[in-house]
Motif scaffolding. Structure first.
Motif, short mmCIF file in Angstrom:
data_model
loop_
_atom_site.label_atom_id
_atom_site.label_comp_id
_atom_site.label_asym_id
_atom_site.label_seq_id
_atom_site.Cartn_x
_atom_site.Cartn_y
_atom_site.Cartn_z
N CYS A 136 0.83 -1.22 0.00
CA CYS A 136 0.00 0.00 0.00
C CYS A 136 0.86 1.26 0.00
O CYS A 136 0.34 2.37 -0.11
N PHE A 141 -0.18 3.38 -8.37
CA PHE A 141 -1.33 3.03 -9.19
C PHE A 141 -1.94 4.28 -9.84
O PHE A 141 -1.74 5.40 -9.38
N CYS A 149 -0.87 4.96 0.64
CA CYS A 149 -2.25 5.14 0.19
C CYS A 149 -3.01 5.88 1.29
O CYS A 149 -2.84 5.57 2.48
N ASN A 177 -5.83 5.48 2.30
CA ASN A 177 -6.71 4.57 3.05
C ASN A 177 -5.94 3.69 4.04
O ASN A 177 -6.54 2.90 4.77
N LEU A 178 -4.62 3.80 4.04
CA LEU A 178 -3.81 2.97 4.95
C LEU A 178 -3.88 3.55 6.36
O LEU A 178 -3.57 4.73 6.58
N CYS A 225 -5.80 -1.79 6.00
CA CYS A 225 -6.59 -0.99 5.07
C CYS A 225 -7.87 -0.50 5.75
O CYS A 225 -8.63 -1.29 6.32
N ILE A 238 -10.51 0.57 4.34
CA ILE A 238 -11.74 0.30 3.58
C ILE A 238 -11.76 -1.15 3.10
O ILE A 238 -12.35 -1.46 2.06
N LEU A 290 -13.66 -2.44 -0.58
CA LEU A 290 -12.71 -2.12 -1.65
C LEU A 290 -13.38 -2.06 -3.03
O LEU A 290 -13.14 -1.14 -3.81
N PHE A 349 -11.63 0.17 -5.66
CA PHE A 349 -10.27 -0.34 -5.52
C PHE A 349 -10.22 -1.84 -5.83
O PHE A 349 -9.63 -2.63 -5.09
N CYS A 351 -6.89 -3.76 -5.62
CA CYS A 351 -6.35 -4.23 -4.33
C CYS A 351 -6.89 -5.62 -3.98
O CYS A 351 -6.22 -6.38 -3.29
#
Ligand code: SF4
Length: 276
Positions: free
Chosen positions: A23, A28, A44, A46-47, A53, A55, A59, A64, A67
C-alpha cells in the motif's frame, strides 16, 4: 531441503506481519482498478496507522478492485520481518523506509519464482529435473535473505531468466504426459476470443492474452498458464484441473463460478460467488 522452502503458506501475503508495504511501495493510476492516482513510495490515503486498510470490506464498492486481486506472494512479511528485522518503516531511520520501498518489488519477484519452483517440485512428470529445481529453489530463497543493499543491487531479471529455463523444461515434461495434440498459444492475442468449450488440454498458454475472453466450459486440464493474462476472462464451469503455474493474483482477475474446477494450488476467489 528445509521445510520453509516448500511451505506455500509462506508464499502468500500475511498482512499481520507486514508494514503495509504494497500500500506504500506500489504506484497506481486512476482507472477501473483504482479510484485514485498514487505514486510509488507514497502511502495510500486509506492505509491506517496499524498498517491495515481502512476500507478493506468496501474495496470493490469504493473503486479499488485492483487491491482485491493483488497478492505479494509473502514478500511483504519477508521484507518487514526478515530483511528489516521487524523495524517499522515509519519509526525507523528514513533510509530504511526508502530501502523497503525499493526492495519490496524485488523480493516479490523472487517469491513469485519460489511459487513456481515449489509447484514444479510437486509435479511427478518433472522428476528428471527435480535436483535442478531444488538447487534453483535454494538459490532463490538465499537471494531473498540478502541485505537490503544486496537486494537493491540484484539483477532480478537475469535470475528470472535462469529459472525460466527450468520452468520451460518442467512445462514440456508435464504436458508430454497428456494425450492428444496439444495447442501452442504461447503469447497469443486472444483478447475477447470466443473459446466457449474449447479443448485446451495440455496447451502451452504461457503469456497468452485472454483479457475478456469467453472460456466458459473450456477444458484447460494440464495447461501451462504461466503469465497468462486472465483479466475479466470468463472461466465459468471451465476445467482447470492440474493446470499449472497459475497464481492466485492471476486467477483473482478472472471471472468464474462455483462450477469452475481449479488446481489445488489456488483457491476460489471470494468475489466469484459473493454478492457485492
Ligand atoms: S485501498 Fe487499502 S488495500 Fe488498497 S492500497 Fe489503499 S490501503 Fe492498501
Amino acid at each position: 531441503m528445509p521445510d520453509h522452502m516448500t511451505d506455500r503458506a509462506e508464499l502468500r501475503g500475511d498482512c499481520e506481519r507486514c508494514f503495509g508495504l504494497c500500500c506504500v511501495a506500489l504506484p497506481f493510476a486512476a482507472s477501473a482498478d483504482f479510484a485514485i492516482d498514487k505514486p510509488a513510495g507514497t502511502p495510500c490515503p486509506n492505509l491506517r496507522g496499524d498498517h491495515r486498510c481502512g476500507i478493506h470490506a468496501e474495496l470493490r464498492t469504493k473503486g479499488f478492485n485492483g487491491c482485491t486481486v493483488y497478492d505479494c506472494f509473502g514478500a511483504g512479511q519477508k521484507v518487514s520481518q526478515i530483511t528489516f528485522g521487524g523495524r517499522d518503516r515509519r519509526t525507523g531511520p528514513p533510509e530504511d523506509a526508502r530501502r523497503m520501498v525499493e526492495v519490496f518489488p524485488v523480493v516479490r519477484q523472487l517469491h513469485e519464482l519460489l511459487w513456481y519452483l515449489t509447484e514444479a517440485l510437486t509435479l511427478p512428470a518433472a522428476r528428471p529435473i527435480h535436483a535442478d529445481l531444488g538447487r534453483a529453489l535454494e538459490r532463490t530463497e538465499a537471494l531473498t535473505r540478502q541485505t537490503p543493499e544486496e537486494l537493491g543491487a540484484l539483477d532480478v531479471g537475469a535470475h528470472r531468466q535462469e529459472v525460466n529455463v527450468l520452468l520451460l523444461k518442467t512445462s514440456e515434461l508435464a504436458r508430454a504426459g497428456i494425450r492428444g495434440k496439444k495447442k501452442n498459444r504461447r503469447g497469443a492475442d486472444l483478447m475477447g476470443a470466443r473459446l466457449k468449450g474449447a479443448d485446451l488440454r495440455g496447451a502451452n498458454l504461457r503469456g497468452a492474452y485472454f483479457i475478456a475472453a469467453d472460456l466458459t466450459g473450456a477444458d484447460l486440464r494440464g495447461a501451462d498458464l504461466v503469465g497468462a493474462d486472465l483479466r475479466d476472462a470468463d472461466l465459468t464451469d471451465a476445467d482447470l484441473t492440474d493446470a499449472f503455474f497459475l497464481t492466485q493474483p492471476q486467477l483473482n482477475t478472472a471471472r468464474g463460478s462455483a462450477g469452475t474446477r481449479l488446481p489445488r494450488s489456488v483457491t476460489r476467489p471470494v468475489h466469484w460467488t459473493a454478492r457485492l
